[in-house]
Design a protein around this motif. Structure first.
Motif, PDB file in Angstrom:
ATOM      1  N   GLY A  89      -7.568  17.736   8.571  1.00 55.48           N
ATOM      2  CA  GLY A  89      -6.807  18.875   8.083  1.00 55.48           C
ATOM      3  C   GLY A  89      -7.499  20.211   8.239  1.00 55.48           C
ATOM      4  O   GLY A  89      -6.925  21.255   7.900  1.00 55.48           O
ATOM      5  N   ARG A  90      -8.699  20.214   8.779  1.00 50.05           N
ATOM      6  CA  ARG A  90      -9.457  21.453   8.960  1.00 50.05           C
ATOM      7  C   ARG A  90     -10.673  21.175   9.846  1.00 50.05           C
ATOM      8  O   ARG A  90     -11.011  20.022  10.127  1.00 50.05           O
ATOM      9  CB  ARG A  90      -9.929  22.011   7.619  1.00 50.05           C
ATOM     10  N   ALA A  91     -11.353  22.233  10.261  1.00 55.49           N
ATOM     11  CA  ALA A  91     -12.655  22.130  10.929  1.00 55.49           C
ATOM     12  C   ALA A  91     -13.404  23.417  10.657  1.00 55.49           C
ATOM     13  O   ALA A  91     -12.831  24.508  10.694  1.00 55.49           O
ATOM     14  CB  ALA A  91     -12.501  21.909  12.429  1.00 55.49           C
ATOM     15  N   ASP A  92     -14.684  23.296  10.368  1.00 53.70           N
ATOM     16  CA  ASP A  92     -15.507  24.449  10.027  1.00 53.70           C
ATOM     17  C   ASP A  92     -16.673  24.650  10.983  1.00 53.70           C
ATOM     18  O   ASP A  92     -17.162  25.764  11.140  1.00 53.70           O
ATOM     19  CB  ASP A  92     -16.050  24.295   8.602  1.00 53.70           C
ATOM     20  N   VAL A  93     -17.120  23.565  11.600  1.00 60.56           N
ATOM     21  CA  VAL A  93     -18.280  23.614  12.497  1.00 60.56           C
ATOM     22  C   VAL A  93     -17.966  22.822  13.756  1.00 60.56           C
ATOM     23  O   VAL A  93     -17.432  21.716  13.687  1.00 60.56           O
ATOM     24  CB  VAL A  93     -19.536  23.020  11.817  1.00 60.56           C
ATOM     25  N   LEU A  94     -18.296  23.403  14.907  1.00 62.15           N
ATOM     26  CA  LEU A  94     -18.233  22.690  16.185  1.00 62.15           C
ATOM     27  C   LEU A  94     -19.608  22.737  16.809  1.00 62.15           C
ATOM     28  O   LEU A  94     -20.157  23.821  17.035  1.00 62.15           O
ATOM     29  CB  LEU A  94     -17.212  23.327  17.122  1.00 62.15           C
ATOM     30  N   ILE A  95     -20.176  21.567  17.078  1.00 59.05           N
ATOM     31  CA  ILE A  95     -21.475  21.500  17.758  1.00 59.05           C
ATOM     32  C   ILE A  95     -21.266  20.917  19.147  1.00 59.05           C
ATOM     33  O   ILE A  95     -20.928  19.738  19.304  1.00 59.05           O
ATOM     34  CB  ILE A  95     -22.483  20.650  16.969  1.00 59.05           C
ATOM     35  N   LEU A 143     -11.187  26.660  13.451  1.00 63.92           N
ATOM     36  CA  LEU A 143     -12.420  27.276  12.976  1.00 63.92           C
ATOM     37  C   LEU A 143     -12.167  28.651  12.361  1.00 63.92           C
ATOM     38  O   LEU A 143     -12.865  29.079  11.440  1.00 63.92           O
ATOM     39  CB  LEU A 143     -13.425  27.400  14.125  1.00 63.92           C
ATOM     40  N   ARG A 144     -11.169  29.342  12.864  1.00 60.47           N
ATOM     41  CA  ARG A 144     -10.854  30.683  12.382  1.00 60.47           C
ATOM     42  C   ARG A 144     -10.120  30.660  11.034  1.00 60.47           C
ATOM     43  O   ARG A 144     -10.194  31.618  10.265  1.00 60.47           O
ATOM     44  CB  ARG A 144     -10.005  31.407  13.426  1.00 60.47           C
ATOM     45  N   ALA A 145      -9.447  29.561  10.735  1.00 50.82           N
ATOM     46  CA  ALA A 145      -8.544  29.506   9.581  1.00 50.82           C
ATOM     47  C   ALA A 145      -9.229  29.807   8.263  1.00 50.82           C
ATOM     48  O   ALA A 145      -8.633  30.434   7.372  1.00 50.82           O
ATOM     49  CB  ALA A 145      -7.873  28.135   9.513  1.00 50.82           C
ATOM     50  N   ASN A 146     -10.498  29.393   8.117  1.00 52.77           N
ATOM     51  CA  ASN A 146     -11.197  29.600   6.853  1.00 52.77           C
ATOM     52  C   ASN A 146     -12.171  30.775   6.894  1.00 52.77           C
ATOM     53  O   ASN A 146     -12.929  30.992   5.946  1.00 52.77           O
ATOM     54  CB  ASN A 146     -11.930  28.321   6.450  1.00 52.77           C
ATOM     55  N   ALA A 147     -12.148  31.521   8.008  1.00 54.61           N
ATOM     56  CA  ALA A 147     -12.898  32.783   8.157  1.00 54.61           C
ATOM     57  C   ALA A 147     -14.409  32.630   8.055  1.00 54.61           C
ATOM     58  O   ALA A 147     -15.116  33.611   7.867  1.00 54.61           O
ATOM     59  CB  ALA A 147     -12.403  33.814   7.141  1.00 54.61           C
ATOM     60  N   ARG A 148     -14.917  31.411   8.180  1.00 54.36           N
ATOM     61  CA  ARG A 148     -16.373  31.236   8.211  1.00 54.36           C
ATOM     62  C   ARG A 148     -16.743  30.072   9.122  1.00 54.36           C
ATOM     63  O   ARG A 148     -17.608  29.261   8.812  1.00 54.36           O
ATOM     64  CB  ARG A 148     -16.945  31.051   6.807  1.00 54.36           C
ATOM     65  N   GLY A 149     -16.075  30.006  10.266  1.00 54.14           N
ATOM     66  CA  GLY A 149     -16.362  28.969  11.234  1.00 54.14           C
ATOM     67  C   GLY A 149     -17.697  29.187  11.919  1.00 54.14           C
ATOM     68  O   GLY A 149     -18.210  30.307  11.996  1.00 54.14           O
TER      69      GLY A 149
END
Length: 267
Positions: A89-95, A143-149
């Motif tokens: 339902g979300r993603a915050d970090v992409l490595i 990543l942009r959705a939560n403004a701290r990707g």
């Protein structure tokens, strides 16, 4: 003012890690799972994915899912974001950690420059550089959705400096041009993305030096002689940098390339 512990806390966040079944990918996942992050591991090796996921669940009780993806496939890469959305339902970090290493049937790779093949060059660039660009692109809305990707690209010392081929003498090891070119391109892609995706997404890079993995003794000895810290790296040496760049510890840091190489590039 927030505490260090709160800045490091990643409860409720999700990290997507390519090459997640490999040694370095597992160390990165372990670092973030310890901080409370849910983990999505991506690899083309199903057995390695299952093993890595099991270890994370056992060690940290982490929420872990896996995606079997061939990063040479544009279609499979394009499908990553909707699959992550469905799972988490979300993603915050992409490595972007996966690297092209080839296999025993690969030709024109670890051979003298004159014998390096264009077809193999293209495959290396596809995995090391194009896939990182493409995954960053398709994952940007999440990543942009939560403004701290946070995007973390994994380059190499050989994306920054040229090789000393003498350390490979007498071994079956080598240093293909495509590896250096693709990793160097990843450093510059990091800089480009960091300004284009700011302020909602930070983009940084790490450039590892040599990691000890049972290389021939003569290679290891030569490598250590050229390293101020007098040893090769271990996977554990990268856990702190990943925790830093993924979390709010680095909330005002973007466009950086951190050399994690025991001082190799400081001479």
């Amino acid at each position: 003012m927030r505490s260090i512990a709160s800045l490091m806390n990643m409860d409720g966040r999700v990290a997507v890690i390519t090459g997640g079944g490999g040694h370095l990918g597992q160390a990165m996942a372990d670092s973030l799972a310890e901080l409370g992050c849910a983990i999505c591991l991506i690899d083309r090796n199903e057995a390695a994915l299952a093993d890595a996921a099991g270890k994370l669940r056992e060690a940290w009780g982490a929420s872990v899912d896996t995606l079997l993806v061939d990063l040479e496939s544009e279609a499979e890469r394009a499908d990553v974001a909707p699959r992550v959305q469905e799972l988490f339902g979300r993603a915050d970090v992409l490595i972007n950690n996966a690297g092209f290493v080839g296999d025993s049937n690969l030709t024109g790779w670890v051979v003298p420059f004159e014998q390096q093949e264009i077809s193999t060059w293209r495959r290396a660039v596809e995995v090391n550089l194009t896939a990182a660009f493409h995954l960053s692109q398709v994952m940007t809305p999440l990543l942009r959705a939560n403004a701290r990707g946070s995007i973390i690209n994994v380059s190499s010392i050989y994306g920054v400096v040229g090789p000393d081929m003498s350390i490979y003498a007498g071994t079956a090891m080598g240093n293909p041009a495509a590896y250096a070119a693709s990793k160097g391109g990843l450093v510059q892609t990091t800089r480009w993305l960091s300004t284009v995706l700011a302020p909602q997404i930070r983009v940084n890079c790490i450039s590892p030096g040599g990691i000890a993995r049972n290389q021939p003794q003569e290679f290891s000895e030569r490598y250590i002689q050229k390293t101020p810290m007098q040893r090769m790296g271990t996977e554990e040496d990268f856990k702190g940098a990943i925790a830093y760049f993924a979390s709010d510890l680095s909330a005002w840091v973007t466009g950086e390339n951190l050399m994690i190489d025991g001082g190799w590039t400081a001479w």
